[in-house]
Write an enzyme that holds these catalytic residues in place. Structure first.
Site, mmCIF file in Angstrom:
data_model
loop_
_atom_site.group_PDB
_atom_site.id
_atom_site.type_symbol
_atom_site.label_atom_id
_atom_site.label_comp_id
_atom_site.label_asym_id
_atom_site.label_seq_id
_atom_site.Cartn_x
_atom_site.Cartn_y
_atom_site.Cartn_z
ATOM 1 C CG HIS A 190 -22.492 7.661 -11.632
ATOM 2 N ND1 HIS A 190 -23.635 8.137 -12.238
ATOM 3 C CD2 HIS A 190 -22.897 6.679 -10.796
ATOM 4 C CE1 HIS A 190 -24.693 7.489 -11.763
ATOM 5 N NE2 HIS A 190 -24.263 6.592 -10.880
ATOM 6 C CB CYS A 235 14.070 7.857 11.730
ATOM 7 S SG CYS A 235 14.158 8.919 10.297
ATOM 8 C CD1 TRP A 255 10.602 6.321 4.926
ATOM 9 C CD2 TRP A 255 10.091 8.402 5.543
ATOM 10 N NE1 TRP A 255 9.575 6.755 4.126
ATOM 11 C CE2 TRP A 255 9.234 8.019 4.482
ATOM 12 C CE3 TRP A 255 9.937 9.669 6.100
ATOM 13 C CZ2 TRP A 255 8.255 8.860 3.965
ATOM 14 C CZ3 TRP A 255 8.964 10.510 5.576
ATOM 15 C CH2 TRP A 255 8.133 10.099 4.521
ATOM 16 N NE ARG A 260 10.760 3.733 14.527
ATOM 17 C CZ ARG A 260 9.633 3.998 15.162
ATOM 18 N NH1 ARG A 260 8.923 3.016 15.652
ATOM 19 N NH2 ARG A 260 9.218 5.231 15.323
ATOM 20 C CD GLU A 294 -6.483 -2.520 4.788
ATOM 21 O OE1 GLU A 294 -6.501 -1.288 4.740
ATOM 22 O OE2 GLU A 294 -5.469 -3.158 5.110
ATOM 23 C CE LYS A 345 3.751 -1.740 11.086
ATOM 24 N NZ LYS A 345 2.683 -2.294 10.232
ATOM 25 C CG ASN A 402 11.892 9.343 14.613
ATOM 26 O OD1 ASN A 402 11.504 9.753 13.519
ATOM 27 N ND2 ASN A 402 11.158 8.559 15.387
ATOM 28 N N GLY A 403 12.384 12.663 13.426
ATOM 29 C CA GLY A 403 11.418 13.762 13.459
ATOM 30 C C GLY A 403 11.786 14.821 12.438
ATOM 31 C CD GLU A 458 0.990 -0.863 2.562
ATOM 32 O OE1 GLU A 458 0.166 -1.495 3.214
ATOM 33 O OE2 GLU A 458 1.658 0.064 3.052
ATOM 34 C CE LYS A 510 -2.460 -3.518 3.759
ATOM 35 N NZ LYS A 510 -2.823 -3.097 5.061
HETATM 36 O O1 M6R Z 1 0.391 3.052 13.138
HETATM 37 P P1 M6R Z 1 -0.871 3.461 12.475
HETATM 38 O O2 M6R Z 1 -1.902 2.396 12.506
HETATM 39 O O3 M6R Z 1 -1.407 4.769 12.979
HETATM 40 O O4 M6R Z 1 -0.483 3.690 10.960
HETATM 41 C C1 M6R Z 1 -1.412 4.221 10.054
HETATM 42 C C2 M6R Z 1 -0.977 3.999 8.631
HETATM 43 O O5 M6R Z 1 0.251 4.618 8.385
HETATM 44 C C3 M6R Z 1 -0.847 2.504 8.294
HETATM 45 O O6 M6R Z 1 -2.033 1.827 8.566
HETATM 46 C C4 M6R Z 1 -0.507 2.318 6.803
HETATM 47 O O7 M6R Z 1 -1.550 2.756 6.009
HETATM 48 C C5 M6R Z 1 -0.162 0.856 6.529
HETATM 49 N N1 M6R Z 1 1.181 0.756 6.076
HETATM 50 C C6 M6R Z 1 -1.013 0.228 5.481
HETATM 51 O O8 M6R Z 1 -0.717 -1.127 5.342
#
Ligand code: M6R
Length: 606
Positions: free
Chosen positions: A502, A2, A75, A27, A479, A601, A99-100, A486, A483
C-alpha cells in the site's frame, strides 16, 4: 538519564566516584565530572567525553587526598556537550550535580540576572546551583526547603556546601536516588549498581525529603528537618551481575542471561502447574472487574505490550490497547474505574510511563506494573507490581528485560483467564508448560550465535532495511527494528507484511534487505506471498521460521529456523534471533554496542 554518585567516609573518594561513574556510565556518556573536598576547599574536575577521559584527567591533575565528593555522568539536555556544561556546577558556596530538567530555569535565570548574576554555562543545572546559592542562609536544610519550592521540574540533586565539608545533601523530585551506609562510609547514587560494592541494603530517597550524608550516618528528614525512617530494601543479586564477566559487551552477556532471567521470573509464579501471584500479593479481583485494559510503556517495553495484547485478547476477549506512554498522557484517554492500566518498564523510572500511570490513577483506573528495578517510582506508585527478575540490565539496548516482560504479561493473561473463568485448568496448565519450555528453547537459540554472526554480514553495506511480519511477527518486527536501529545505526522500519504493497514497497530495491518473520502458521501462506513480493523486487531476505517448514531456496538468502515452538510462544525465540542480528550487525560495523550515540539507558526526562 545522567548518573549521579556521592560518597563521604573513610575511603579515597576520588576512586569511589570514578569507579561509580564507570558503573553508571550507561545512564549518559556525553561528559563526566567530579567535585571533592580538599584542604583548600572544593575542587572540581570535569570533561566532555567518556568517564575514561575524566579518569585520565583526574590522575594527571590531582594528587589531593579526599574522602568526600560527588560525581556525575551526563546525558545532555540543556546546553551542548562541552566541558563547561558538564557537571558538577558551582555557584558561590554551592557545588552540585543534577539529574533531570529544571523547567522554569529561564524565568529563574531572568530573576538572577536582575541581581547582576550571570551563568557561565548554558545549563538549567547551573541556574539551580545559582538559585540555591542565592537562597543560602548558612543552614543547608532551610536553604534546600526554599529551593524545593522555587525549582520546578524533575531533579535528583547531590549538593555540597563549602561551609559543611564532609557532608552531602540530597533531594529529589521524579529522578531516582538510592542510598546506603557501610563501615567505610555513606554512598548515594542514581542506581543501585553503584552502591552494591559497598552495601546490598539501601533505601530509595522519598521525593521532597532530604538525605544528609556524613561519614558514619545518613539522616533522612522532611523539609522541616524532622527525622524520618525510610523503608530499607535489599539487593538480591551480586556485584558480578553488574560486570561484563568475560563478555565483550554487556549486551551479549545480557542476551545470554535470558534463560536464567526467565527461570527466575517464571518459576516462582508457577504452583502445581498453574500461574500463581500469591507472593506478589495480587488477587484475582484485580482482573474480574475490568472491562478494558490499557498497556502503556516506551520503546522495547511498549513492544512487549504489543505481544501481550495478542495473548490477553485471545484468552479473555477483553479489548486491550497498547499505548506509547508519551502519547497516552496528552491524548485525553478514555479511562475509568473499570480500566486496568498495565505499565511496563525495565527501569521503573521512565518519565513518560510514570506520567501515564499517574494520569490513569487520577482517572480511577486500577494499575499493575511490570518492572525490573525494585523500589523504583513506577513500582512504588502502582497498585500492584509484578517484578521481573532479570537482574541489572546495563546495556542501553534492552534484551533480557524484554523476554521477561513477555513472560510476566503471559502469566498475567493466564491468570486473567482463570479469574474471568474463560479457561479450563487443563488449558492453563498447557499454556504454562509452553511458557516454561521457552526457557530451554531460548537456551537452544543462544547456540545460533556463530550462524547469525555470519548472516549478519549481509547487512554490512545496508543503509535501510525492513522487518516484516504478520500478527505476533509484526509485533516482533517492531522490536527487531528498534534494536537494530539503536545500536547499528542502520535505518529500518517494521512493517505489517500485508501493508507493504500500500505504498512502502516502492522503497524495496536490491539494496534494501528484508528480515522476514514467518513463525505464525495461521498466516504463514500469506506471509510467504509477501516475502515473494519483496524478493521479486530484488530484496535480500533473511527469513525466520518455526521448525518444520521447508522453504524454496530461491525465496531467501538465509533461513533461520527456531526450535519447534508453539506459535503463541515463538516471540520468545524470535526475539533472541533478532537481538543477535542487531548485536552482530553493530559489532561488524565496529560500533560501541553498549553505548550507542545520543542514547541513555533510563529516560527520566519527558
Ligand atoms: O526502562 P524502560 O523499560 O521504561 O525503558 C523504556 C525504553 O526507553 C527502552 O525500552 C528503550 O526503548 C530501549 N533502549 C530499547 O532497547
Amino acid at each position: 538519564m545522567c548518573g549521579i554518585i556521592g560518597f563521604t567516609g573513610k575511603l579515597d573518594a576520588k576512586e569511589v566516584l570514578l569507579e561509580g561513574l564507570k558503573t553508571l556510565e550507561y545512564r549518559g556518556y556525553d561528559s563526566a565530572g567530579i567535585a571533592f573536598v580538599t584542604d583548600g576547599g572544593i575542587k572540581t574536575i570535569k570533561r566532555k567525553g567518556k568517564v575514561d577521559n575524566l579518569y585520565n584527567t583526574v590522575k594527571e591533575e590531582s594528587n589531593d587526598v579526599t574522602t568526600c565528593g560527588i560525581g556525575h555522568t551526563r546525558w545532555a539536555t540543556h546546553g551542548g556537550v562541552s566541558d563547561i556544561n558538564s557537571h558538577p556546577h558551582t555557584a558561590g558556596k554551592v557545588t552540585l550535580i543534577h539529574n533531570g530538567i529544571i523547567e522554569n530555569y529561564q524565568e529563574l535565570q531572568a530573576e538572577l540576572e536582575t541581581k547582576g548574576k550571570k551563568p557561565i554555562s548554558q545549563t538549567d543545572t547551573e541556574i539551580a546551583a545559582m538559585v540555591i546559592n542565592d537562597l543560602y542562609d548558612g543552614n543547608p536544610i532551610n536553604t534546600i526547603k526554599k529551593a524545593d519550592e522555587v525549582l520546578h521540574g524533575a531533579y535528583g540533586f547531590c549538593i555540597m556546601f563549602e561551609d559543611f565539608p564532609g557532608e552531602i545533601y540530597c533531594i529529589r523530585n521524579g529522578s531516582p536516588l538510592v542510598a546506603g551506609i557501610c563501615d567505610d562510609g555513606a554512598v548515594i547514587a542514581s542506581d543501585v549498581v553503584a552502591l552494591i560494592k559497598y552495601t546490598k541494603d539501601y533505601f530509595v530517597l522519598p521525593e521532597h525529603q532530604i538525605a544528609k550524608l556524613t561519614p558514619d550516618k545518613i539522616t533522612v528528614m522532611d523539609l522541616d528537618g524532622n527525622e524520618l525512617c525510610p523503608e530499607m530494601l535489599h539487593v538480591s543479586w551480586d556485584i558480578a551481575a553488574a560486570r561484563k564477566g568475560g563478555y565483550d559487551y554487556f549486551m551479549l552477556k545480557e542476551i545470554h542471561e535470558q534463560p536464567e532471567a526467565l527461570r527466575n521470573t517464571i518459576l516462582p509464579r508457577v504452583k502445581n502447574g498453574m500461574p500463581d501471584f500469591t507472593t506478589d500479593g495480587i488477587s484475582d479481583d484485580l482482573f474480574t472487574d475490568c472491562n478494558r485494559i490499557i498497556i502503556a510503556g516506551c520503546g522495547t517495553a511498549m513492544h512487549a505490550g504489543l505481544v501481550g495484547k495478542n495473548m490477553i485478547e485471545k484468552l479473555i476477549r477483553v479489548p486491550v490497547s497498547v499505548e506509547i506512554a508519551s502519547e497516552f498522557r496528552y491524548a485525553d484517554p478514555i479511562v475509568d474505574e473499570k480500566t486496568l492500566l498495565i505499565t511496563i518498564s525495565q527501569s521503573g523510572e521512565t518519565a513518560d510511563t510514570l506520567a501515564a500511570l499517574r494520569l490513569a490513577k487520577e482517572k480511577g483506573a486500577k494499575t499493575l506494573s511490570i518492572v525490573n528495578v525494585k523500589g523504583s517510582s513506577i513500582a512504588r506508585e502502582s497498585d500492584y507490581v509484578l517484578y521481573t527478575h532479570a537482574g541489572p540490565e546495563i546495556a542501553v539496548a534492552s534484551t533480557k528485560a524484554y523476554t521477561v516482560q513477555l513472560a510476566c504479561i503471559y502469566l498475567t493473561a493466564f491468570r486473567m483467564a482463570i479469574a474471568k473463568k474463560c479457561i479450563s485448568d487443563a488449558e492453563v496448565k498447557e499454556l504454562v508448560a509452553c511458557l516454561m519450555k521457552t526457557i530451554e528453547d531460548v537456551e537452544k537459540i543462544l547456540k545460533y550465535d556463530k550462524q547469525i554472526e555470519t548472516i549478519a554480514h549481509m547487512l554490512d553495506k545496508a543503509e535501510d532495511l525492513f522487518f516484516i511480519g504478520r500478527g505476533l511477527d509484526y509485533a516482533l518486527s517492531c522490536e527487531g527494528s528498534i534494536k537494530l536501529k539503536e545500536i547499528s545505526y542502520i535505518h529500518s522500519e517494521a512493517y505489517a507484511a500485508g501493508e507493504l504493497k500500500h505504498g512502502t514497497i516502492s522503497l524495496i530495491t536490491d539494496n534494501v534487505p528484508c528480515i522476514a518473520l514467518a513463525t505464525q502458521e495461521h498466516v504463514y501462506a500469506k506471509m510467504i506471498s509477501n516475502v515473494q513480493e519483496v524478493r521479486s523486487r530484488g530484496a535480500g531476505v533473511i527469513l525466520i521460521t518455526n521448525a518444520g517448514v521447508t522453504v524454496d531456496a530461491a525465496l531467501c538468502d538465509h533461513q533461520i529456523i527456531l526450535p519447534k515452538m508453539d506459535d503463541r510462544f515463538a516471540p520468545f525465540g524470535a526475539a533472541v534471533v533478532l537481538q543477535y542480528i542487531a548485536y552482530y550487525a553493530a559489532v561488524s560495523r565496529g560500533l560501541n554496542v553498549d553505548q550507542p550515540r545520543n542514547l541513555a539507558k533510563s529516560v527520566t526526562v519527558e
